[in-house]
Scaffold this active site. Structure first.
Site, PDB file in Angstrom:
ATOM      1  N   CYS A 265      -0.907 -18.351  11.429  1.00  0.00           N
ATOM      2  CA  CYS A 265      -0.364 -18.852  10.041  1.00  0.00           C
ATOM      3  C   CYS A 265      -0.046 -17.624   8.990  1.00  0.00           C
ATOM      4  O   CYS A 265       0.800 -17.665   8.277  1.00  0.00           O
ATOM      5  CB  CYS A 265      -1.300 -19.962   9.666  1.00  0.00           C
ATOM      6  SG  CYS A 265      -1.529 -21.377  10.382  1.00  0.00           S
TER       7      CYS A 265
ATOM      8  N   GLU B  31       7.949 -12.228   6.369  1.00  0.00           N
ATOM      9  CA  GLU B  31       8.034 -13.335   7.542  1.00  0.00           C
ATOM     10  C   GLU B  31       9.412 -14.225   7.437  1.00  0.00           C
ATOM     11  O   GLU B  31      10.038 -14.351   8.324  1.00  0.00           O
ATOM     12  CB  GLU B  31       7.067 -14.244   7.324  1.00  0.00           C
ATOM     13  CG  GLU B  31       6.931 -15.355   8.328  1.00  0.00           C
ATOM     14  CD  GLU B  31       5.929 -16.415   7.955  1.00  0.00           C
ATOM     15  OE1 GLU B  31       5.100 -16.920   9.109  1.00  0.00           O
ATOM     16  OE2 GLU B  31       5.521 -16.629   6.937  1.00  0.00           O
TER      17      GLU B  31
ATOM     18  N   GLU C 255      14.003 -13.831  14.106  1.00  0.00           N
ATOM     19  CA  GLU C 255      13.777 -15.050  14.811  1.00  0.00           C
ATOM     20  C   GLU C 255      13.275 -16.353  14.046  1.00  0.00           C
ATOM     21  O   GLU C 255      13.319 -17.307  14.614  1.00  0.00           O
ATOM     22  CB  GLU C 255      12.534 -14.703  15.812  1.00  0.00           C
ATOM     23  CG  GLU C 255      11.410 -14.387  15.133  1.00  0.00           C
ATOM     24  CD  GLU C 255      10.843 -12.587  15.175  1.00  0.00           C
ATOM     25  OE1 GLU C 255       9.964 -12.557  14.698  1.00  0.00           O
ATOM     26  OE2 GLU C 255      11.942 -12.203  14.853  1.00  0.00           O
TER      27      GLU C 255
ATOM     28  N   GLU D  14      -1.284 -27.110  21.582  1.00  0.00           N
ATOM     29  CA  GLU D  14      -1.171 -25.917  22.293  1.00  0.00           C
ATOM     30  C   GLU D  14      -2.832 -25.604  22.800  1.00  0.00           C
ATOM     31  O   GLU D  14      -2.858 -24.952  24.067  1.00  0.00           O
ATOM     32  CB  GLU D  14      -0.677 -25.001  21.665  1.00  0.00           C
ATOM     33  CG  GLU D  14      -0.429 -23.658  21.943  1.00  0.00           C
ATOM     34  CD  GLU D  14       0.153 -22.363  21.369  1.00  0.00           C
ATOM     35  OE1 GLU D  14       0.390 -21.475  22.011  1.00  0.00           O
ATOM     36  OE2 GLU D  14       0.296 -22.863  19.959  1.00  0.00           O
TER      37      GLU D  14
ATOM     38  N   LYS E 230       5.009 -12.955   2.879  1.00  0.00           N
ATOM     39  CA  LYS E 230       5.788 -14.014   3.155  1.00  0.00           C
ATOM     40  C   LYS E 230       7.293 -13.634   3.328  1.00  0.00           C
ATOM     41  O   LYS E 230       8.036 -14.288   3.981  1.00  0.00           O
ATOM     42  CB  LYS E 230       5.336 -15.229   2.355  1.00  0.00           C
ATOM     43  CG  LYS E 230       4.205 -15.949   2.723  1.00  0.00           C
ATOM     44  CD  LYS E 230       4.175 -16.677   4.289  1.00  0.00           C
ATOM     45  CE  LYS E 230       3.035 -17.421   4.548  1.00  0.00           C
ATOM     46  NZ  LYS E 230       3.212 -17.938   5.837  1.00  0.00           N
TER      47      LYS E 230
ATOM     48  N   GLU F 188      -0.162 -26.755  17.070  1.00  0.00           N
ATOM     49  CA  GLU F 188      -1.278 -25.758  17.577  1.00  0.00           C
ATOM     50  C   GLU F 188      -2.504 -26.276  18.214  1.00  0.00           C
ATOM     51  O   GLU F 188      -2.883 -25.620  19.133  1.00  0.00           O
ATOM     52  CB  GLU F 188      -1.884 -24.900  16.208  1.00  0.00           C
ATOM     53  CG  GLU F 188      -2.560 -23.808  16.579  1.00  0.00           C
ATOM     54  CD  GLU F 188      -2.665 -23.002  15.252  1.00  0.00           C
ATOM     55  OE1 GLU F 188      -2.197 -21.646  14.978  1.00  0.00           O
ATOM     56  OE2 GLU F 188      -3.509 -23.354  14.303  1.00  0.00           O
TER      57      GLU F 188
ATOM     58  N   CYS G  73      -6.002 -17.735   1.504  1.00  0.00           N
ATOM     59  CA  CYS G  73      -4.590 -17.396   0.706  1.00  0.00           C
ATOM     60  C   CYS G  73      -5.002 -17.722  -0.812  1.00  0.00           C
ATOM     61  O   CYS G  73      -4.088 -17.367  -1.350  1.00  0.00           O
ATOM     62  CB  CYS G  73      -3.851 -18.679   1.193  1.00  0.00           C
ATOM     63  SG  CYS G  73      -3.134 -18.678   2.950  1.00  0.00           S
TER      64      CYS G  73
ATOM     65  N   SER H 298      -1.076 -18.152  18.914  1.00  0.00           N
ATOM     66  CA  SER H 298      -0.340 -19.533  18.921  1.00  0.00           C
ATOM     67  C   SER H 298       1.083 -19.085  18.822  1.00  0.00           C
ATOM     68  O   SER H 298       1.651 -18.259  17.712  1.00  0.00           O
ATOM     69  CB  SER H 298      -0.712 -20.346  17.961  1.00  0.00           C
ATOM     70  OG  SER H 298       0.267 -21.563  17.770  1.00  0.00           O
TER      71      SER H 298
END
Length: 490
Positions: A193, A255, A260, A176, A252, A173, A397, A213
């Site tokens: 994230c 996710e 993908e 990037e 999560k 990141e 978190c 990102s």
């Protein structure tokens, strides 16, 4: 490209209409107005808007009574039936609250008995400062060693750390961001994230997805490395690896299930458990957590820097990125590692940071309800920041929807403060505090990845995001911040 929720998973946040009293405390904390219903009547979750952050689960205080109208035997039968509906382990003793999330513990414990597989687990940075609370220890007690020991006793063959994935995230990141700033690309660049934030952007601001990102989250990055680099080191086929992640976040699993999120036909992560589910499992197995010896995480994917650790708090990703980005851009040592100007509480914090000749403009958003202000400005072409960190939950978190449930506001304040302090203390005590100086990260790139944003890392560690809704109409609004200052790192 437009995706639908059916491409990924069923919704993970639920409200039991037989228990809900319509107090609407859940609606008060929902950052996206996904809780619908009249006061005094059972509420429902709008699955098209919900980002699965779980803050409604954390605040819900309405729970099933002991069914006073029934005999003890009948009450037990009713309770067990409701637990089966929720796929909860049968021996959990806590109250059954109206708002709840889908459990994965039964699936994991069943899979752990399957022969011929290498069982691997990773743990997010905020778990080590919250898990102990479930065993009567003070808020913020730091227990990485006991956690590693407990996971081995639960049957895992390798105990790795999501912090390592966080260090890799900074390498990818950060590179990037530098390329976008120096060579051109959509700015501001947003972190990627937090899966609740990503889902929020896909639903509410799909026209801005190229600003995110392209990095997968640290959990997914480590999952991809487990089944490639890790598989090579262990001389095992990826098909024979069962990979579990312990996360503070109820989003999560969503996710993890995204189509993908796989590499070469293998899921990056097979299943996700929350902090609370891990605590249930430890208790279920009769493990004496408080008296466990401290054990180390396995090498190399369990060795991390202090920068990886602070991903668990709001501002942590930004601070870790600046620690590495400053040195990559200037070829000079960062004079001070504790960057107080990105540390703070819920809301928006902004700063201008002198990085060599570049005046880097950054912002940190904690709590999705605050993101609208900045995103509306980006849509309008009025936002000149270079880098923006967004975390869906109010303190990052450490305040995730899967963390230990706290019933009183006073408890939440104390717990968040203690967890945050513990994470920063863990960072300060680390021998290596910058991601690019982690010797195991250096070895990973030398032996396997090559270079950040290179061919291998692009294939394994980066992804795409998809439109999931029509978006909201842009509106002009001023950004209300709790800090707008210039900072020099010299």
């Amino acid at each position: 490209m437009e995706a639908t929720d059916s491409d990924c998973t069923v919704p993970v946040i639920h409200i039991d209409p037989t228990l809900c009293t319509g107090c609407r405390r859940c609606a008060g904390v929902c950052p996206v107005d996904a809780i619908e219903g009249l006061p005094g009547e059972p509420q429902t979750v709008n699955a098209d808007r919900c980002v699965f952050c779980g803050q409604c689960v954390q605040i819900c205080s309405v729970y099933a009574s002991d069914w006073a109208d029934a005999s003890p035997q009948e009450a037990a039968i009713r309770r067990q039936a409701r637990m089966r509906e929720r796929d909860m382990p049968a021996d959990i003793g806590e109250p059954l609250f109206a708002a709840y999330y889908s459990y994965s513990l039964n699936k994991v414990t069943d899979m752990m008995t399957k022969p011929g597989q290498l069982r691997i687990v990773q743990c997010a940075p905020s778990i080590r400062v919250s898990l102990a609370e479930e065993f009567g220890m003070p808020f913020g007690t730091l227990t990485p060693g006991k956690m590693a020991a407990a996971l081995r006793r639960l049957g895992f063959d390798r105990v790795y750390d999501t912090n390592f994935g966080a260090d890799v995230t900074i390498m990818e990141e950060g590179t990037e961001l530098i390329r976008r700033v120096t060579e051109g690309g959509p700015l501001p660049m947003f972190t990627s994230c937090c899966p609740a934030w990503v889902r929020f952007a896909e639903i509410e601001y799909p026209d801005l997805l190229d600003h995110l990102s392209s990095c997968k989250s640290p959990m997914q990055i480590l999952g991809a490395l487990v089944k490639t680099y890790g598989a090579q080191l262990d001389e095992v086929k990826p098909a024979n690896i069962y990979s579990v992640a312990i996360m503070p976040c109820t989003c999560k699993q969503f996710e993890c299930d995204r189509p993908e999120m796989e590499s070469d036909g293998y899921r990056d992560v097979d299943e996700v458990l929350t902090t609370r589910e891990l605590a249930y499992w430890i208790k279920q197995r009769g493990i004496d957590f408080m008296n466990l010896p401290d054990e180390e995480f396995d090498s190399p994917l369990g060795k991390y820097s202090g920068a990886g650790t602070i991903f668990g708090v709001t501002g942590g990703v930004m601070e870790a990125a600046i620690r590495t980005g400053y040195e990559l851009l200037t070829n000079e040592k960062l004079p001070k590692l504790q960057l107080d100007f990105v540390r703070g509480e819920e809301g928006i914090r902004v700063a201008e940071v002198q990085v060599g000749e570049l005046q880097l403009k950054v912002a940190v958003v904690a709590g999705l309800q605050h993101a609208y202000q900045l995103l509306d400005r980006v849509q309008a072409g009025e936002c000149d920041y270079h880098f923006i960190e967004v975390m869906g939950c109010p303190a990052g978190c450490i305040s995730g929807g899967g963390q230990p449930k706290l019933m009183l506001e006073k408890q939440k304040i104390e717990a968040y403060r203690a967890r945050k302090s513990s994470i920063y203390g863990h960072d300060a005590a680390s021998q290596v505090r910058k991601s690019h100086e982690n010797p195991f990260i250096i070895k990973l790139y030398d032996e396997f990845l090559g270079e950040p944003l290179g061919h291998v890392s692009h294939h394994l560690l980066h992804t795409t995001f998809h439109k999931r809704g029509p978006g909201r109409q842009s509106r002009n609004s001023d950004v209300s911040t709790n800090g707008n200052n210039d900072y020099s790192l010299h």
